[in-house]
Each structure stands twice: as C-alpha cells, then as structure tokens.
Motif scaffolding. Structure first.
Motif, mmCIF file in Angstrom:
data_model
loop_
_atom_site.group_PDB
_atom_site.id
_atom_site.type_symbol
_atom_site.label_atom_id
_atom_site.label_comp_id
_atom_site.label_asym_id
_atom_site.label_seq_id
_atom_site.Cartn_x
_atom_site.Cartn_y
_atom_site.Cartn_z
ATOM 1 N N UNK B 74 0.833 -1.206 0.000
ATOM 2 C CA UNK B 74 0.000 0.000 0.000
ATOM 3 C C UNK B 74 0.869 1.258 0.000
ATOM 4 N N UNK B 75 1.909 1.240 0.855
ATOM 5 C CA UNK B 75 2.758 2.428 0.957
ATOM 6 C C UNK B 75 3.472 2.678 -0.369
ATOM 7 N N UNK B 76 3.972 1.603 -0.987
ATOM 8 C CA UNK B 76 4.651 1.764 -2.277
ATOM 9 C C UNK B 76 3.693 2.343 -3.310
ATOM 10 N N UNK B 83 2.099 10.715 -3.718
ATOM 11 C CA UNK B 83 1.945 11.295 -2.385
ATOM 12 C C UNK B 83 3.323 11.484 -1.741
ATOM 13 N N UNK B 84 3.469 12.497 -0.925
ATOM 14 C CA UNK B 84 4.735 12.710 -0.218
ATOM 15 C C UNK B 84 4.784 11.771 0.989
ATOM 16 N N UNK B 85 6.002 11.455 1.479
ATOM 17 C CA UNK B 85 6.099 10.568 2.645
ATOM 18 C C UNK B 85 5.256 11.060 3.812
ATOM 19 N N UNK B 86 5.230 12.384 4.035
ATOM 20 C CA UNK B 86 4.454 12.915 5.148
ATOM 21 C C UNK B 86 2.973 12.622 4.959
ATOM 22 N N UNK B 87 2.515 12.761 3.723
ATOM 23 C CA UNK B 87 1.089 12.498 3.458
ATOM 24 C C UNK B 87 0.762 11.027 3.665
ATOM 25 N N UNK B 88 1.694 10.160 3.251
ATOM 26 C CA UNK B 88 1.474 8.726 3.439
ATOM 27 C C UNK B 88 1.347 8.415 4.925
ATOM 28 N N UNK B 89 2.253 8.980 5.737
ATOM 29 C CA UNK B 89 2.203 8.773 7.185
ATOM 30 C C UNK B 89 0.881 9.273 7.755
ATOM 31 N N UNK B 91 -1.954 9.504 6.303
ATOM 32 C CA UNK B 91 -3.013 8.569 5.947
ATOM 33 C C UNK B 91 -2.999 7.347 6.851
ATOM 34 N N UNK B 92 -1.782 6.827 7.161
ATOM 35 C CA UNK B 92 -1.670 5.650 8.011
ATOM 36 C C UNK B 92 -2.196 5.945 9.411
ATOM 37 N N UNK B 93 -1.810 7.136 9.931
ATOM 38 C CA UNK B 93 -2.257 7.494 11.278
ATOM 39 C C UNK B 93 -3.775 7.651 11.302
ATOM 40 N N UNK B 94 -4.316 8.252 10.220
ATOM 41 C CA UNK B 94 -5.776 8.428 10.173
ATOM 42 C C UNK B 94 -6.474 7.075 10.188
ATOM 43 N N UNK B 95 -5.866 6.076 9.528
ATOM 44 C CA UNK B 95 -6.521 4.771 9.460
ATOM 45 C C UNK B 95 -6.310 3.937 10.723
ATOM 46 N N UNK B 96 -5.060 3.915 11.215
ATOM 47 C CA UNK B 96 -4.748 2.978 12.303
ATOM 48 C C UNK B 96 -4.515 3.655 13.652
ATOM 49 N N UNK B 97 -4.492 4.967 13.694
ATOM 50 C CA UNK B 97 -4.209 5.653 14.952
ATOM 51 C C UNK B 97 -2.722 5.832 15.152
ATOM 52 N N UNK B 98 -2.388 6.585 16.193
ATOM 53 C CA UNK B 98 -0.982 6.908 16.442
ATOM 54 C C UNK B 98 -0.169 5.693 16.829
ATOM 55 N N UNK B 99 -0.864 4.629 17.223
ATOM 56 C CA UNK B 99 -0.205 3.400 17.643
ATOM 57 C C UNK B 99 0.739 2.877 16.569
ATOM 58 N N UNK B 100 0.437 3.221 15.318
ATOM 59 C CA UNK B 100 1.212 2.653 14.214
ATOM 60 C C UNK B 100 2.587 3.294 14.056
ATOM 61 N N UNK B 101 2.794 4.440 14.692
ATOM 62 C CA UNK B 101 4.092 5.113 14.571
ATOM 63 C C UNK B 101 5.084 4.520 15.564
ATOM 64 N N UNK B 102 6.244 4.070 15.071
ATOM 65 C CA UNK B 102 7.259 3.546 15.979
ATOM 66 C C UNK B 102 7.917 4.676 16.753
#
Lengths: 661, 137
Positions: B74-76, B83-89, B91-102
């Motif tokens: 999905x990210x690729x 999309x820029x890397x920041x935008x991809x991140x 989107x991930x946070x919007x979908x999975x919450x902040x938990x997904x950020x290491x």
C-alpha cells in the motif's frame, strides 16, 4: 505422591524461612546481642528452607520427566513426546515454575552468604533475616497464587506441550542465567537495607556489596546476550534487539547494576559516595522486582489481561510495594547517617565514575520512561502510542555518546585528584590509531550518516582506548598489572566491540528475497547458494522439511547449511528454523518462507558480516566481570568456618543452648 | 522398489506439509519492489517507522506477517501515486491511529516522553556539579 512430597517440602521451606525471619527480628530487637547470638540458628533455618525448595524443585522436575499428567502445570506445559532436555527446561517455561526457580536461586544465594561471607555478625544477621523475609514472601506468593503442585482430576491423557518457540537450547539456558543475574542483585539490595538498618559504616560492607553486584552483573550480561541471540535466530528475521517491553525490563537492572558496581568500587576504595551506592543498590533490585511484576502480571501485553486475572498481578504489586517502598523509605530516613568522608576533585577517578553513573542512570531512566509511558498514557487518557526503536536510538544515542567518549579516560585517572596529562599521554596512540582506522573505514564503506559515523568512531575509540594503555603498561613490564586490570580493559573494550558489531553490521549487511527451484542458485555479494533437494525429517515431536544449501564463496565450496520448517503436531503449529552459516564473525542468515507443492521455496538471505561481534562484545563484558572477580574474590577469610552441619545440630540441641544461656 | 516407495512417501509428506506451511504466519514471498529507486528508498524509510500492528514490537520493515506485506504494498502504491512521505504517514495514522508510529510524535501528550531524558540528564548533571563543588571546598 512425589508431587505431594514436593508440595509439603515447599510449605516446610516457608515455615523455616518464616522462623529464620522471626529469629532475626528477635535478635535485632534485643539491643547489643553477642556476636554469634542466634546466627547459627538463622543459618540452620536458611539451610532448611533451601533444602525444602531444592527438594520441591527437584521433585517437580522429576514429575516433568515422568510426564505426570495429573498435575495442572505439567499438563499445560509438557508433552510425553517432548525430548528429555525440553521436558526439564519446560519446568521454568511457565509462570509457576519460573517463580519456583526464582525462589530456588534466591535461597541458594542466601545459603552462600550464610556460610561463606566474612561480614560482622550483626550485619550478617540482618542480611540473612531480610533474605529469609524475601524467601518467605515469594514462597507465600507461589503457594497462594501460583502453585505448581496442584493436581487435577481426572488426570489428562496427554499434555498441551510447551510453545515450540521455547523448545530450544538458547531459551532453555536463558531463564536460569537471567535469574542468576536478576536475583543476584537481591544480595546488594539486602546488604544495603541491612546496612541502613544497622547503621553499619561503609568499610564493613562495601567490598561485599561490590563483589556481589559484580557476580550478579556478570550473570545478567550473559543472560541478556543469550536471550538476544535466541531472538536473533529463532524469531527468523535477523533482528537481535526489539526494544520490546519484556526485553527492556531485563535491560533496566543491567544499566543501573553497571552504575552500581562502579559506584560501589568508589565506596570500597575511597569510602565516599556512600548514599549513592546504597541508592543504586536499592534501585537495581527494585527494577528487578518491577520487571517481575510487569512481565508476570501480564500488564505489558495489554492492560486488559491484567484486569482479567488480577490475583496474580495484585499480589505481585503488593510484594513490590512492600519491598521497594520499605527500602526507599528507609533509605530516605537513614541516608543522612552515611555522609561520606574524603574530598575529591571532579577530575579524578571518583569524579569520572560519578559522571559514568550519572549517564548510566539517565540511560536507565530513559528506557524506563520509554517502556512505561505508553502504558500510563493508555491507562489515563486512552491514547495508544508505540515507543519503538527510533525513539530509543535517538535519545540513547545522544546520552551515551559523551559516556563512550570519556570511557577510555576513566580507568587512567588516579584517585582523589588527577591531571589529564598522563591520561592523554597514555591515550595518544589509541587516539591516532582510532582516527586512522576510522578514516580508512569510512572511506571504504562510504559512510554518509552522521550518527553511524560518530557511533563507529566511538566504538573504535573504546576498543583502542581499552587496549593501548594496557599494552603500554605491558611494554614497561610493570609488575603491578592485576587480573582486575585485564578484566576492566576487557569489559570496556567489549563495549566498543559490541557497538562496532552493531554499527558495522547495519552498514555492511545485504539481503535478497527470491524464490528458488531445487538446483537453482542464488547469489548475494561474494556468496553463491545452491538450493539442494529438500528432505523430510522426523523429529521426536515434530515433522520437518529441511532445505539444504551449498555455500560457495567465489569458486570454493565452503560447506552446507540447512534451514528448515517444522510442524509440531501437539500444538498444530509451525516454526521456521533459520539456517546460519558462520564464517569468522560473519554469518549468512537464511530464513525460508513459502514452500510450494512444486518444491519451489521463497527464501530470505541476509549476509551479516560482523554480526557475531555484537554478542562477542557482550561476552567480553561478562568475561571482564569474571576476571575482576577472580582477582578480588575470597572465600571466607575469617578463621573459623562453620561446618555445614553445625547449625543443624545446634538447632536440634535447643535445650543445650538454653542451659548455656 | 523400496526407493520408489520412499520417494512417493517423501513426495506425499512434502506435499502435505506444504499446505501447512503456506498458511503459516511466517510465510512470505518475494514482493514487488518499486522500479523507481528513489521511491523504494523513501518506502524503506517509512517502513522502519511503521509498526506491524499484529506483531510484538516489530516494524513492518522487519515483519513477514501478511498484514505487514499488505501495508508495504500500500505504501509503495501511494508513493508511486505521487503522495509525499508525510502524506502517506498522515493517511496511516488516520486509518490505524498513532499506535502505528514507531517513533511517537512530539505533541502535548508526549511531551513527558520526549523531554524527560534531557531533563533528567540536565538535573542530574547540575546535581553532580553542585555536589563536586561542595566536595572540593
């Protein structure tokens, strides 16, 4: 029957350790007691309770070997087809057995102290009393909340087997070694509390405390390294440290323990920094108990598992609060008594060690916060966050950099007051060689990242900085070099070797992912791997498909390496066994993926040229600790050594004693 | 005769075990990397900071779980879509919450986390310096 005897022995051990505790209360309460008053009785009680725990542990192990499936813990954690080794190690592969092992080690350490320490009687009495209290508390915990000797009716026909990931030699040895380390820190802890209670001056106990923290630290280092190597080859993706909360809680006492053994050295040699040593001793074992609570109560996996079975967690929490709260309270109350004497300048061995402990405790606090912060945040606000490797790498990188830069100077400073000139003089070759090698390496590897470059520089600096001053002294053929000098150089160099291993591996490793048919070749760097036809192998409790590979470097055949996939019938679960091909400190890491019906295999190959240096460095640290111990350790140097049986005979002859009184 | 039988047995065993292994958690197959090296490099950098939600503390760069594979794909795809890397991140946070950020964000609820280590070092350091000055005099 055996199980009942074991159960009974455990209760007996509890009774005896309670008596031991009460005896020490009685003797401490009665003002200035004669030097050996009640000490023999206490030793007897400890010997008895050690015997009880040992019998219980031995009988439980024996029942595991016999596969007695009328015992609940054995049903849940064993299987009749399991190899003997894993039947035995399965004893501590679960909560109940792990706690029993914990108490067994605690009791064994107290036994060693009871019979081989050369402490003054009043202090020894207090330490033994506290240890008896600790043993009683844990035995109570086992008997009330985690009893491994409970039966079930009707007996089960077959056990549910141990988690296949744990059926491995690395994880068989990891818990005992880890516990020898973590429980070992109970000795400095109880010694510090006893010193606070009896107001004993530092020269009396400092040496004892330093040596025992070194013992515990060495074991803990080996234990952590073993756990890390296990994670590396068993979890199958080539990582060796996850910053997982369970790992972090084992690292915490290691960090504060490292600070402790340095601070205790100052206290021993110079009689200063006494409150700081006492504080670190208290904190280190407190972190051990906290780790025990966090891991064993299930809080870490999720806050909810804790709520589901609260008895276990709450009892551990109460135990933790009593020991830690009591010790810290006592420390705050009695600490003013221990004003260290002797002045020293910041530029001295004392000052160096003080800064070292400052950085180590900061690292420890950072890991602690990183581990607990998400837990608290979720509990209080409901927000779930992850604190992973990027956080720890960044924060710890900045904190440890000055520590590593100053590390080679520390051992070269003299006590009390020291100039830097002599240290600089001894380090000039090390410094130039570091610069030279660093320049060469960064040119060859083309390092672009500032962090990696700085880290690599520091690693080389630590290695050469530990090596060269020793070489200079050897060249001058000084007679005063002791094994302790070699030990400290070995441990300090080990820090550099480990860091070099970490960074060099991440800089030079390469990997490839591909699917192969039998007979096909895969190449990675200078290596070429040929996938030979897979074979089926029947293990004792698993079926396995083995994937042999022939390893070629350029044109010479180096040998074969086997990766495999196992299917454990009892739990219907599969594991992947990676293939490791070791060459010097380099390893080829083969993890098999999908295996298709036409024998096609998906394969992840990683070439890790310096990976073994990571654990090599860790082992060097532990070896350093052992070398220092071999230099300083003395078995009892007091004149009379009590025979092992004398306390027992004394205990039996109560009448005689009363008459004598 | 015996060898033929053995071979048949072997083939059968391998065949049956294959089905077991093809559904296992560790299963992975080589996946398509982005043909554009710049995008692949950006994607790899993102993988290291995205947690594999079903694993214990692994990032999706290291995990072979199916969920991690899907996320990598999905990210690729998103990066290739421009999309820029920041935008991809985002989107991930919007979908999975902040938990997904290491690596947690620096925000009011993580101030404690990010500021505690330097504060501890600073406080400890000044404590040590104060102590040393008293020791010397």
């Amino acid at each position: 029957m055996l199980i009942e005897i074991g159960h009974y022995a455990l209760i007996l051990a509890l009774g005896l350790s309670l008596i031991g505790m009460l005896v020490s209360l009685r003797s401490c309460g009665g003002g200035e007691a004669p030097s050996s008053f009640f000490l023999q009785e206490q030793r007897g009680c400890l010997l008895g309770s050690w015997g009880g725990v040992a019998i219980a542990f031995a009988l439980l192990t024996f029942s595991y070997v016999l596969s007695d499936f009328s015992v609940i813990t054995i049903v849940e954690n064993s299987h009749s087809s399991k190899p003997l080794l894993y039947k035995i190690t399965g004893v501590w592969g679960n909560h109940e057995g792990a706690l029993l092992l914990w108490v067994f080690i605690l009791a064994s350490f107290s036994l060693l102290i009871a019979f081989f320490s050369s402490l003054p009687a009043s202090l020894e009495r207090a330490i033994l009393g506290l240890q008896a209290a600790g043993i009683s508390a844990f035995l109570l915990l086992i008997l009330l909340t985690a009893n491994p000797f409970l039966r079930r009716f009707p007996p089960a026909l077959e056990g549910r087997d141990l988690n296949p990931l744990l059926q491995d030699w690395g994880l068989a040895l990891h818990p005992p070694l880890l516990y020898l380390g973590t429980v070992g820190f109970s000795v400095p802890f109880f010694c510090a509390v006893a010193a606070l209670l009896t107001r004993s001056p530092a020269p009396v106990w400092a040496r004892f405390l330093q040596l025992w923290s070194l013992v515990a630290w060495s074991f803990l280092t080996i234990g952590i390294m073993l756990g890390s190597y296990w994670a590396y080859y068993e979890l199958g993706w080539g990582g060796w440290w996850f910053w997982d909360p369970v790992e972090n809680v084992s690292l915490l006492p290691w960090l504060s323990g490292t600070a402790l053994l340095h601070a205790a050295l100052v206290t021993q040699k110079r009689g200063t920094l006494v409150p700081w040593t006492l504080f670190l001793a208290v904190i280190t074992f407190s972190l051990v108990l906290m780790g025990l609570f966090l891991v064993r109560s299930g809080v870490l996996t999720s806050v909810h598992t804790f709520a589901v079975s609260p008895a276990r967690g709450v009892s551990l929490l109460i135990l933790f609060s009593i020991f830690v709260g009591g010790a810290l309270g006592l420390f705050l109350w009695r600490c003013p008594v221990f004003q260290g004497q002797g002045s020293f300048s910041g530029m001295s061995r004392e000052g160096g060690i003080l800064f070292n402990t400052l950085f180590l405790t900061s690292v420890c606090a950072t890991v602690l916060i990183g581990t607990l912060y998400p837990l608290f945040l979720e509990t209080f606000t409901g927000i779930k966050i992850s604190v992973g490797a990027p956080f720890f790498n960044l924060t710890l990188g900045w904190i440890t950099a000055p520590l590593l830069l100053l590390l080679p100077f520390g051992p070269l400073l003299s006590w009390k007051k020291s100039g830097l000139r002599s240290a600089f003089h001894q380090l000039k070759y090390a410094g130039s060689l570091t610069l030279l090698v660093f320049g060469l390496i960064s040119w060859v590897w083309g390092i672009r990242s500032f962090f990696l470059g700085a880290g690599l520089f520091l690693a080389l600096w630590c290695i050469f900085g530990a090596l060269f001053p020793l070489l200079l002294r050897l060249k001058k053929s000084e007679k005063s070099i002791t094994r302790a000098n070699y030990g400290s150089a070995c441990a300090h160099g080990g820090v550099g070797v480990m860091l070099f291993g970490i960074l060099a591996t991440s800089l030079t490793q390469s990997e490839t992912l591909l699917t192969l048919y039998p007979g096909e070749k895969a190449s990675l760097g200078e290596y070429t791997l040929t996938y030979l036809p897979p074979r089926v192998f029947e293990g004792p409790n698993f079926q396995e498909v083995r994937f042999p590979f022939e390893v070629l470097r350029k044109t010479t055949v180096l040998g074969q390496v086997i990766a495999s996939k196992r299917f454990y019938t009892s739990r219907a679960s599969t594991t992947t066994e990676v293939g490791l091909f070791t060459r010097g400190v380099a390893q080829l890491y083969l993890s098999p993926g999908n295996f298709y019906p036409d024998q096609r295999l998906a394969l992840h190959i990683q070439n890790k040229p310096f990976v073994l240096l990571i654990w090599g460095g860790g082992l060097m640290m532990a070896l350093g600790g052992i070398l220092v111990l071999s230099d300083r350790w003395r078995w009892k140097d007091k004149g009379e050594r009590p025979s092992v049986l004398s306390p027992l005979t004394r205990l039996v002859n109560t009448k005689e004693r009363q008459e004598a009184l | 005769m015996r060898t033929v039988l053995q071979q048949c047995l072997l083939a059968f065993l391998i065949f049956s075990l294959c089905f077991l292994f093809s559904v296992s958690l560790y299963a992975f197959a080589p996946e398509e990397r982005s043909p554009n090296p710049l995008i692949e490099e950006r994607a790899q950098a993102i993988f290291k900071n995205v947690r594999c939600v079903v694993c214990q503390g692994q990032s999706i760069a290291d995990s072979e779980a199916a969920m991690a594979q899907d996320l990598r794909g999905l990210i690729r795809k998103e990066l290739e879509a421009g999309l820029s890397p920041a935008e991809v991140m985002e989107g991930l946070v919007a979908r999975y919450g902040e938990f997904i950020l290491m690596k947690p964000r620096f925000a009011p609820h993580t101030w404690g986390l990010w500021l505690a280590p330097p504060l501890i070092l600073l406080l400890g350091g000044s404590g040590v310096l104060f102590f040393l000055r008293r020791k010397q005099s």
